[in-house]
Design an enzyme around this catalytic site. Structure first.
Site, short mmCIF file in Angstrom:
data_model
loop_
_atom_site.label_atom_id
_atom_site.label_comp_id
_atom_site.label_asym_id
_atom_site.label_seq_id
_atom_site.Cartn_x
_atom_site.Cartn_y
_atom_site.Cartn_z
N ARG A 101 -2.21 -8.18 -1.66
CA ARG A 101 -3.43 -8.93 -2.01
C ARG A 101 -3.72 -8.54 -3.68
O ARG A 101 -4.39 -9.55 -4.17
CB ARG A 101 -4.48 -8.21 -1.21
CG ARG A 101 -5.95 -8.82 -1.36
CD ARG A 101 -6.69 -8.34 -0.24
NE ARG A 101 -6.78 -6.81 -0.52
CZ ARG A 101 -7.45 -5.94 0.68
NH1 ARG A 101 -8.05 -6.83 1.63
NH2 ARG A 101 -7.51 -4.80 0.51
N GLY A 124 0.72 -1.15 0.03
CA GLY A 124 -0.01 0.04 0.02
C GLY A 124 0.91 1.22 -0.02
O GLY A 124 1.98 1.29 -0.38
N HIS A 156 5.90 1.04 19.21
CA HIS A 156 4.93 1.71 18.34
C HIS A 156 4.87 3.37 17.90
O HIS A 156 4.02 3.88 18.33
CB HIS A 156 3.34 1.19 18.76
CG HIS A 156 2.28 1.30 17.85
ND1 HIS A 156 1.49 0.43 18.22
CD2 HIS A 156 2.05 1.87 16.59
CE1 HIS A 156 0.29 0.60 17.10
NE2 HIS A 156 1.05 1.57 15.96
N ILE A 157 6.18 3.67 17.50
CA ILE A 157 6.37 5.07 17.39
C ILE A 157 6.80 5.32 15.87
O ILE A 157 7.39 6.38 15.77
CB ILE A 157 7.50 5.43 18.18
CG1 ILE A 157 8.81 4.48 18.08
CG2 ILE A 157 7.12 5.26 19.83
CD1 ILE A 157 10.06 5.06 18.65
N GLU A 182 0.08 -5.36 22.99
CA GLU A 182 0.96 -4.13 23.45
C GLU A 182 0.04 -3.36 24.25
O GLU A 182 -1.39 -3.34 23.98
CB GLU A 182 1.40 -3.30 22.18
CG GLU A 182 0.14 -2.96 21.24
CD GLU A 182 0.73 -2.04 20.08
OE1 GLU A 182 0.44 -1.01 19.84
OE2 GLU A 182 1.89 -2.67 19.40
N ILE A 194 6.30 -2.94 10.76
CA ILE A 194 5.70 -1.92 11.13
C ILE A 194 4.28 -1.68 10.85
O ILE A 194 3.61 -0.85 10.56
CB ILE A 194 6.29 -0.74 10.29
CG1 ILE A 194 6.46 -0.63 8.92
CG2 ILE A 194 7.82 -0.56 11.17
CD1 ILE A 194 7.01 0.49 7.93
N ALA A 195 3.54 -2.93 10.63
CA ALA A 195 2.16 -3.12 10.39
C ALA A 195 1.58 -2.98 11.67
O ALA A 195 0.96 -1.96 12.08
CB ALA A 195 2.05 -4.57 9.77
N ARG A 196 1.03 -4.09 12.24
CA ARG A 196 0.30 -4.19 13.71
C ARG A 196 0.52 -5.46 14.23
O ARG A 196 1.09 -6.44 13.68
CB ARG A 196 -1.40 -4.27 13.12
CG ARG A 196 -2.03 -2.87 13.02
CD ARG A 196 -2.15 -1.83 14.16
NE ARG A 196 -2.90 -0.81 13.93
CZ ARG A 196 -2.27 0.35 13.53
NH1 ARG A 196 -1.11 0.53 13.43
NH2 ARG A 196 -3.11 1.47 13.49
#
Length: 333
Positions: A179, A156, A287-288, A269, A238-240
């Protein structure tokens, strides 16, 4: 007519709150401590709108308990904490904050990948502990970035931004899996080769994961996928949290299945799997990835833009279910 009531669920920039106060009766939870589900439900009573981040769960149960709610605007890109289908069914507009954090997040992802590959935190800890007493040829020798093969899982906006840095800045070869395949002109601009997920894992030197979190992407990379990677390869997420099986990743690192990892997001987290905390070749950050001050301010302002537009009859710039904008509550701010 009194202004619509808005709940801001987190500490954000005071200047953004002041901007919102010109249009709303603002109830501000000015704290970094996330509201519990019960607290969120209670705080939302009588509210027309909510300004949220990534930790507030907006689902059918909450919507049933908060019937006055008409808009939920997130300062984040990911909306896996918001049931958009349930919101749409109840006429609640949902928005997120894409684009404004793309380049900053890509910068950080690339920095995290480089830090893991070149063993930067590991070597700094060594130096600070007073263990550096002499030079040696292979002292913290890591992996090259330039000229190597970069793999992007999830192509993306952010994935493409990471790809541009690798291809045009570091002369890397680029493989990707997504995808849906990019348009031919996009592939040509990035010199990108579309491959299966299996081939991607097998061939890359540095893998960067940038897919959204959904039930379909839960543990998209687990033990079986890590076993396909080169022992010299690195993985950056760095996704989730939840896209990577953190326990499996910790085992892969301890057993030398892959060389290093850079992780900014974690399952459950802010808790982090203890085996990841113990892994010396895991670079871990809280998560920065989007955390530059200009970007975080832009994220907050975009959420405010959506809220203000929704309640003044304007066009919210990043509404995810714009079909609800035809409802009668519009133009009340």
């Amino acid at each position: 007519m009194s202004p619509p009531r808005l709940l801001v669920t987190r500490r954000i920039f005071p200047e953004v709150v002041a901007r919102l106060q010109r249009h709303f009766d603002v109830r501000w939870h000015d704290s970094d401590m996330a509201l519990s589900a019960a607290q969120l439900r209670d705080q939302l009573q009588g509210c027309d709108a909510a300004f949220v981040a990534t930790t507030e769960r907006i689902d059918a149960v909450l919507l049933q308990a908060c019937p006055q709610l008409k808009a939920v605007c997130s300062m984040a890109v990911g909306v896996n904490n918001i049931d958009i289908e349930a919101c749409t069914a109840r006429g609640v507009m949902v928005s997120n904050a894409p684009d404004v954090l793309t380049e900053t997040t890509a910068d950080f992802g690339f920095a995290l990948m480089m830090a893991a590959a070149r063993r930067v935190p590991e070597s700094e800890r060594f130096l600070r502990a007073g263990q550096w007493t002499q030079w040696s040829m292979d002292l913290f020798a890591g992996a090259d970035i330039h000229g190597r093969t970069l793999g992007i899982l999830g192509m993306g906006r952010i994935g493409q931004a990471v790809a541009r840095r690798g291809v045009h800045g570091f002369g890397m070869s680029l493989l990707y899996h997504n995808r849906s395949r990019l348009a031919p002109e996009q592939e040509a601009a990035l010199k990108a080769e579309y491959v299966s997920k299996t081939e991607l894992l097998q061939r890359v030197d540095h893998l960067v994961i940038v897919v959204p979190y959904t039930p379909q992407t839960h543990h998209l990379v687990g033990a079986a996928e890590l076993a396909l990677m080169k022992p010299t390869a690195t993985l950056t997420n760095i996704a989730r949290g939840g896209v990577v099986d953190d326990a499996a990743l910790a085992r892969a690192l301890s057993e030398g299945q892959i060389a290093a990892a850079g992780i900014d997001v974690f399952e459950g987290e802010p808790k982090v799997h203890p085996d990841l905390l113990a892994a010396p070749k895991a670079v871990l950050t809280p998560h920065i990835a989007s955390a530059s001050l200009p970007t975080r301010l832009a994220m907050c302002n975009l959420a405010a833009d959506n809220l203000i537009a929704a309640f003044t009859g304007g066009q919210p710039p990043t509404a995810l279910n714009p079909q609800v904008l035809a409802l009668k509550w519009r133009g009340q701010a």
